[in-house]
Design a protein around this motif. Structure first.
Motif, PDB file in Angstrom:
ATOM      1  N   GLU A 192       1.356  -0.998   0.202  1.00  0.00           N
ATOM      2  CA  GLU A 192       0.164   0.175  -0.078  1.00  0.00           C
ATOM      3  C   GLU A 192       1.075   1.144  -0.388  1.00  0.00           C
ATOM      4  OE1 GLU A 192      -2.553  -0.534   3.592  1.00  0.00           O
ATOM      5  OE2 GLU A 192      -3.822  -1.932   2.914  1.00  0.00           O
ATOM      6  N   GLU A 193       1.880   1.057   0.935  1.00  0.00           N
ATOM      7  CA  GLU A 193       2.693   2.474   0.876  1.00  0.00           C
ATOM      8  C   GLU A 193       4.513   2.024   0.862  1.00  0.00           C
ATOM      9  OE1 GLU A 193       1.649   5.285   3.269  1.00  0.00           O
ATOM     10  OE2 GLU A 193      -0.045   4.680   3.742  1.00  0.00           O
ATOM     11  N   VAL A 194       5.150   3.056   0.075  1.00  0.00           N
ATOM     12  CA  VAL A 194       6.608   2.290   0.492  1.00  0.00           C
ATOM     13  C   VAL A 194       6.921   3.619   0.862  1.00  0.00           C
ATOM     14  CG1 VAL A 194       8.710   2.019  -0.749  1.00  0.00           C
ATOM     15  CG2 VAL A 194       6.454   0.818  -0.844  1.00  0.00           C
ATOM     16  N   GLU A 195       8.557   4.115   1.626  1.00  0.00           N
ATOM     17  CA  GLU A 195       8.786   5.233   1.931  1.00  0.00           C
ATOM     18  C   GLU A 195       9.771   4.669   1.743  1.00  0.00           C
ATOM     19  OE1 GLU A 195       8.134   8.227   5.305  1.00  0.00           O
ATOM     20  OE2 GLU A 195       6.293   7.352   5.065  1.00  0.00           O
ATOM     21  N   PRO A 196      11.252   4.863   0.687  1.00  0.00           N
ATOM     22  CA  PRO A 196      12.114   3.509   0.370  1.00  0.00           C
ATOM     23  C   PRO A 196      12.847   4.701   1.586  1.00  0.00           C
ATOM     24  CG  PRO A 196      11.665   4.840  -1.144  1.00  0.00           C
ATOM     25  CD  PRO A 196      10.867   5.635  -0.588  1.00  0.00           C
ATOM     26  N   GLY A 197      13.973   3.398   2.396  1.00  0.00           N
ATOM     27  CA  GLY A 197      15.234   2.851   3.534  1.00  0.00           C
ATOM     28  C   GLY A 197      14.327   3.135   4.515  1.00  0.00           C
ATOM     29  N   ARG A 198      12.939   3.841   5.023  1.00  0.00           N
ATOM     30  CA  ARG A 198      12.453   3.948   6.308  1.00  0.00           C
ATOM     31  C   ARG A 198      11.214   3.217   6.335  1.00  0.00           C
ATOM     32  NH1 ARG A 198      10.474   5.941  10.562  1.00  0.00           N
ATOM     33  NH2 ARG A 198       9.797   7.530  11.049  1.00  0.00           N
ATOM     34  N   SER A 199      10.745   2.502   5.832  1.00  0.00           N
ATOM     35  CA  SER A 199       9.274   1.801   5.480  1.00  0.00           C
ATOM     36  C   SER A 199       8.150   1.430   4.332  1.00  0.00           C
ATOM     37  CB  SER A 199       7.782   2.664   7.121  1.00  0.00           C
ATOM     38  OG  SER A 199       7.162   3.630   5.991  1.00  0.00           O
ATOM     39  N   ILE A 200       7.640   0.392   5.146  1.00  0.00           N
ATOM     40  CA  ILE A 200       6.976  -0.445   4.136  1.00  0.00           C
ATOM     41  C   ILE A 200       5.502  -0.410   4.859  1.00  0.00           C
ATOM     42  CG2 ILE A 200       7.502  -2.912   4.519  1.00  0.00           C
ATOM     43  CD1 ILE A 200       7.351  -2.756   0.730  1.00  0.00           C
ATOM     44  N   THR A 201       4.141  -0.444   4.341  1.00  0.00           N
ATOM     45  CA  THR A 201       3.113  -1.343   4.445  1.00  0.00           C
ATOM     46  C   THR A 201       2.353  -2.043   3.631  1.00  0.00           C
ATOM     47  OG1 THR A 201       2.529   0.725   6.258  1.00  0.00           O
ATOM     48  CG2 THR A 201       0.640  -0.858   5.345  1.00  0.00           C
ATOM     49  N   TRP A 202       1.479  -3.209   4.394  1.00  0.00           N
ATOM     50  CA  TRP A 202       1.151  -3.819   3.085  1.00  0.00           C
ATOM     51  C   TRP A 202       0.018  -4.737   3.587  1.00  0.00           C
ATOM     52  CZ3 TRP A 202       6.234  -5.769   3.977  1.00  0.00           C
ATOM     53  CH2 TRP A 202       6.036  -7.000   5.122  1.00  0.00           C
ATOM     54  N   SER A 203      -1.601  -5.003   3.049  1.00  0.00           N
ATOM     55  CA  SER A 203      -2.067  -5.630   3.484  1.00  0.00           C
ATOM     56  C   SER A 203      -2.268  -7.411   2.887  1.00  0.00           C
ATOM     57  CB  SER A 203      -3.719  -5.119   2.953  1.00  0.00           C
ATOM     58  OG  SER A 203      -3.898  -3.836   4.114  1.00  0.00           O
ATOM     59  N   TRP A 204      -2.800  -8.174   3.700  1.00  0.00           N
ATOM     60  CA  TRP A 204      -2.256  -9.581   3.349  1.00  0.00           C
ATOM     61  C   TRP A 204      -3.481 -10.029   3.932  1.00  0.00           C
ATOM     62  CZ3 TRP A 204       2.517 -12.872   4.678  1.00  0.00           C
ATOM     63  CH2 TRP A 204       2.463 -12.033   5.898  1.00  0.00           C
ATOM     64  N   ARG A 205      -3.835 -11.629   3.269  1.00  0.00           N
ATOM     65  CA  ARG A 205      -4.905 -12.211   3.572  1.00  0.00           C
ATOM     66  C   ARG A 205      -4.704 -13.796   2.795  1.00  0.00           C
ATOM     67  NH1 ARG A 205     -10.323 -13.921   1.730  1.00  0.00           N
ATOM     68  NH2 ARG A 205      -9.898 -13.066  -0.034  1.00  0.00           N
ATOM     69  N   GLU A 206      -4.805 -15.232   3.598  1.00  0.00           N
ATOM     70  CA  GLU A 206      -5.221 -16.174   3.583  1.00  0.00           C
ATOM     71  C   GLU A 206      -6.653 -16.231   2.703  1.00  0.00           C
ATOM     72  OE1 GLU A 206      -3.715 -19.480   4.706  1.00  0.00           O
ATOM     73  OE2 GLU A 206      -1.963 -18.706   5.659  1.00  0.00           O
ATOM     74  N   PRO A 207      -6.876 -16.861   1.728  1.00  0.00           N
ATOM     75  CA  PRO A 207      -7.929 -16.816   1.267  1.00  0.00           C
ATOM     76  C   PRO A 207      -9.629 -17.402   2.007  1.00  0.00           C
ATOM     77  CG  PRO A 207      -6.332 -18.006  -0.366  1.00  0.00           C
ATOM     78  CD  PRO A 207      -6.028 -17.589   1.055  1.00  0.00           C
ATOM     79  N   ASP A 208      -9.063 -18.121   3.920  1.00  0.00           N
ATOM     80  CA  ASP A 208      -9.911 -18.160   4.126  1.00  0.00           C
ATOM     81  C   ASP A 208      -9.433 -17.718   5.531  1.00  0.00           C
ATOM     82  OD1 ASP A 208      -8.087 -19.544   4.506  1.00  0.00           O
ATOM     83  OD2 ASP A 208      -9.510 -21.942   5.536  1.00  0.00           O
ATOM     84  N   GLY A 209      -8.882 -16.843   5.841  1.00  0.00           N
ATOM     85  CA  GLY A 209      -8.632 -15.807   6.779  1.00  0.00           C
ATOM     86  C   GLY A 209      -9.112 -14.654   6.657  1.00  0.00           C
ATOM     87  N   ASP A 210      -8.879 -14.029   8.245  1.00  0.00           N
ATOM     88  CA  ASP A 210      -8.879 -12.731   8.383  1.00  0.00           C
ATOM     89  C   ASP A 210      -8.065 -11.986   7.718  1.00  0.00           C
ATOM     90  OD1 ASP A 210     -11.141 -13.178   9.289  1.00  0.00           O
ATOM     91  OD2 ASP A 210     -10.257 -13.347  11.124  1.00  0.00           O
ATOM     92  N   PRO A 211      -7.998 -10.504   6.562  1.00  0.00           N
ATOM     93  CA  PRO A 211      -7.404  -9.355   6.412  1.00  0.00           C
ATOM     94  C   PRO A 211      -6.652  -9.049   7.949  1.00  0.00           C
ATOM     95  CG  PRO A 211      -9.040  -8.671   6.284  1.00  0.00           C
ATOM     96  CD  PRO A 211      -9.765  -9.968   6.729  1.00  0.00           C
ATOM     97  N   SER A 212      -5.175  -8.860   7.542  1.00  0.00           N
ATOM     98  CA  SER A 212      -5.114  -7.611   8.496  1.00  0.00           C
ATOM     99  C   SER A 212      -3.819  -6.872   7.493  1.00  0.00           C
ATOM    100  CB  SER A 212      -3.940  -8.403   9.131  1.00  0.00           C
ATOM    101  OG  SER A 212      -2.747  -9.308   8.448  1.00  0.00           O
ATOM    102  N   GLN A 213      -3.257  -5.706   7.853  1.00  0.00           N
ATOM    103  CA  GLN A 213      -2.342  -5.058   7.621  1.00  0.00           C
ATOM    104  C   GLN A 213      -0.660  -4.873   8.345  1.00  0.00           C
ATOM    105  OE1 GLN A 213      -2.622  -1.056   7.989  1.00  0.00           O
ATOM    106  NE2 GLN A 213      -2.655  -0.778   6.032  1.00  0.00           N
TER     107      GLN A 213
END
Length: 116
Positions: A58-79
């Protein structure tokens, strides 16, 4: 939404921030270090080898931070957010994973019976 579960972890590592960033975003190193492969740009994929995980950066600040969201097909999403801060003896890596609210919106599909 603020009352959803969240896990926060901090670790200090004896490496400069650039080295830590490379371990997070550089294919084999990220897989070895965190068990994921990340395409480090907005909209990039997040893959867990051997699993059907669905993830997007979702967001990248090179060298500083990265944010992603994900889930398994039958799992709850998290960030997941990983932040790197230089310290006097290396770098502090902060990882936050929080459960995301998940709702299915819209009308359910309508199935029409075929007349014989």
């Amino acid at each position: 939404m603020d009352d959803l579960p969240q896990i926060d972890r901090d670790i200090e590592v004896p490496a400069i921030s650039d080295e830590v960033w490379k371990k997070i975003i550089d294919g084999d190193l990220a897989e070895e270090w965190m068990g994921v492969r990340v395409e480090p740009h907005r909209g990039g994929s997040v893959v867990v080898p051997g699993k059907d995980t669905i993830g997007t950066v979702e967001e990248v600040e090179p060298g500083r931070s990265i944010t992603w969201s994900w889930r398994e097909p039958d799992g709850d999403p998290s960030q997941v957010t990983i932040e790197i801060e230089p310290t006097k003896t290396g770098s502090r890596v902060s990882i936050t994973e929080r459960l995301l609210e998940y709702r299915i919106t819209g009308m359910p599909p309508v199935f029409l019976s075929r007349a014989a």
